[in-house]
Design a protein around this motif. Structure first.
Motif, PDB file in Angstrom:
ATOM      1  N   GLU A  71      -8.798  -1.050   2.987  1.00  0.00           N
ATOM      2  CA  GLU A  71      -7.836  -0.708   4.035  1.00  0.00           C
ATOM      3  C   GLU A  71      -6.978  -1.939   4.377  1.00  0.00           C
ATOM      4  O   GLU A  71      -5.758  -1.829   4.529  1.00  0.00           O
ATOM      5  CB  GLU A  71      -8.588  -0.187   5.262  1.00  0.00           C
ATOM      6  CG  GLU A  71      -7.715   0.427   6.329  1.00  0.00           C
ATOM      7  CD  GLU A  71      -7.341  -0.578   7.394  1.00  0.00           C
ATOM      8  OE1 GLU A  71      -6.196  -0.521   7.867  1.00  0.00           O
ATOM      9  OE2 GLU A  71      -8.175  -1.421   7.740  1.00  0.00           O
ATOM     10  N   MET A  72      -7.584  -3.106   4.470  1.00  0.00           N
ATOM     11  CA  MET A  72      -6.839  -4.336   4.756  1.00  0.00           C
ATOM     12  C   MET A  72      -5.910  -4.689   3.596  1.00  0.00           C
ATOM     13  O   MET A  72      -4.795  -5.147   3.807  1.00  0.00           O
ATOM     14  CB  MET A  72      -7.810  -5.492   5.025  1.00  0.00           C
ATOM     15  CG  MET A  72      -8.570  -5.382   6.317  1.00  0.00           C
ATOM     16  SD  MET A  72      -9.843  -6.655   6.372  1.00  0.00           S
ATOM     17  CE  MET A  72      -9.535  -7.347   7.963  1.00  0.00           C
ATOM     18  N   ARG A  75      -2.587  -3.051   3.665  1.00  0.00           N
ATOM     19  CA  ARG A  75      -1.668  -3.550   4.689  1.00  0.00           C
ATOM     20  C   ARG A  75      -1.488  -5.074   4.623  1.00  0.00           C
ATOM     21  O   ARG A  75      -1.085  -5.698   5.584  1.00  0.00           O
ATOM     22  CB  ARG A  75      -2.194  -3.178   6.080  1.00  0.00           C
ATOM     23  CG  ARG A  75      -2.313  -1.703   6.308  1.00  0.00           C
ATOM     24  CD  ARG A  75      -2.786  -1.346   7.715  1.00  0.00           C
ATOM     25  NE  ARG A  75      -4.115  -1.879   8.040  1.00  0.00           N
ATOM     26  CZ  ARG A  75      -4.350  -2.765   9.015  1.00  0.00           C
ATOM     27  NH1 ARG A  75      -3.383  -3.219   9.766  1.00  0.00           N
ATOM     28  NH2 ARG A  75      -5.574  -3.184   9.265  1.00  0.00           N
ATOM     29  N   ILE A  76      -1.782  -5.677   3.487  1.00  0.00           N
ATOM     30  CA  ILE A  76      -1.799  -7.143   3.371  1.00  0.00           C
ATOM     31  C   ILE A  76      -0.429  -7.771   3.650  1.00  0.00           C
ATOM     32  O   ILE A  76      -0.339  -8.900   4.127  1.00  0.00           O
ATOM     33  CB  ILE A  76      -2.353  -7.580   1.998  1.00  0.00           C
ATOM     34  CG1 ILE A  76      -2.968  -8.950   2.116  1.00  0.00           C
ATOM     35  CG2 ILE A  76      -1.300  -7.535   0.914  1.00  0.00           C
ATOM     36  CD1 ILE A  76      -3.966  -9.263   1.046  1.00  0.00           C
ATOM     37  N   ILE A  80      -2.336  -9.824   7.877  1.00  0.00           N
ATOM     38  CA  ILE A  80      -3.567  -9.483   8.589  1.00  0.00           C
ATOM     39  C   ILE A  80      -4.448 -10.732   8.734  1.00  0.00           C
ATOM     40  O   ILE A  80      -4.719 -11.440   7.769  1.00  0.00           O
ATOM     41  CB  ILE A  80      -4.346  -8.397   7.827  1.00  0.00           C
ATOM     42  CG1 ILE A  80      -3.515  -7.134   7.767  1.00  0.00           C
ATOM     43  CG2 ILE A  80      -5.700  -8.143   8.456  1.00  0.00           C
ATOM     44  CD1 ILE A  80      -4.084  -6.089   6.853  1.00  0.00           C
ATOM     45  N   ALA A  82      -8.152 -12.066   9.505  1.00  0.00           N
ATOM     46  CA  ALA A  82      -9.520 -11.560   9.415  1.00  0.00           C
ATOM     47  C   ALA A  82     -10.515 -12.676   9.722  1.00  0.00           C
ATOM     48  O   ALA A  82     -10.234 -13.854   9.503  1.00  0.00           O
ATOM     49  CB  ALA A  82      -9.783 -11.008   8.020  1.00  0.00           C
ATOM     50  N   GLU A 133     -11.271  -7.426  11.315  1.00  0.00           N
ATOM     51  CA  GLU A 133      -9.866  -7.735  11.557  1.00  0.00           C
ATOM     52  C   GLU A 133      -9.709  -8.298  12.966  1.00  0.00           C
ATOM     53  O   GLU A 133     -10.314  -7.798  13.916  1.00  0.00           O
ATOM     54  CB  GLU A 133      -9.021  -6.470  11.383  1.00  0.00           C
ATOM     55  CG  GLU A 133      -7.551  -6.733  11.360  1.00  0.00           C
ATOM     56  CD  GLU A 133      -6.744  -5.488  11.006  1.00  0.00           C
ATOM     57  OE1 GLU A 133      -5.542  -5.499  11.343  1.00  0.00           O
ATOM     58  OE2 GLU A 133      -7.288  -4.547  10.420  1.00  0.00           O
TER      59      GLU A 133
END
Length: 134
Positions: A71-72, A75-76, A80, A82, A133
């Motif tokens: 999922e991350m 949307r990189i 993001i 983390a 996140e």
């Protein structure tokens, strides 16, 4: 008492003009015992240093981490941030330690099974304990 050197007994202590007076610590070091077992102290400190064992994750926990990473990864481009906790092997003895880092994801590579942060930190996916996140 009348000896040949009686006149020297009560003279003041000689102070060298060329050589500075040695400190008491340096004088004591001259008479320190020879260290026959060089390196023993370092070996004992190394043996006393504690390391952690790697925690084996359940399949369910691994799937949760994998889903979050996918999922991350999608949307990189949004930059993001983390927080990742992972295991780092000790180079000198069995075991290691867990390290937690926080950074902006640059790449999640399923082929090399690694995560790259913008600051250059490379984290193997097989050593992950947790990802969240921020």
């Amino acid at each position: 008492m009348s000896g040949k050197y009686d006149d020297l007994l009560y003279l003041p202590h000689h102070e060298s003009v060329r050589h500075p007076r040695m400190s008491p610590e340096d004088r004591a070091a001259q008479f320190a015992p020879f260290a026959a077992l060089t390196g023993l102290d370092a070996q004992m400190q190394e043996a006393a240093r504690l390391t952690d064992g790697k925690i084996l994750l359940s399949e369910e926990h691994k799937l949760q981490i994998n889903d979050l990473l996918q999922e991350m990864h999608s949307r990189i481009s949004q930059g993001i941030t983390a927080e990742i906790t992972y295991f780092v092997e000790d180079i000198r003895k069995a075991g290691g330690a867990y390290r937690t880092v926080r950074g902006v994801l640059q790449k999640v590579d399923p082929n090399s099974r690694s995560i790259l942060l913008k600051d250059g930190t490379l984290i193997p996916m097989d050593d992950l304990l947790s990802v969240r996140e921020c």
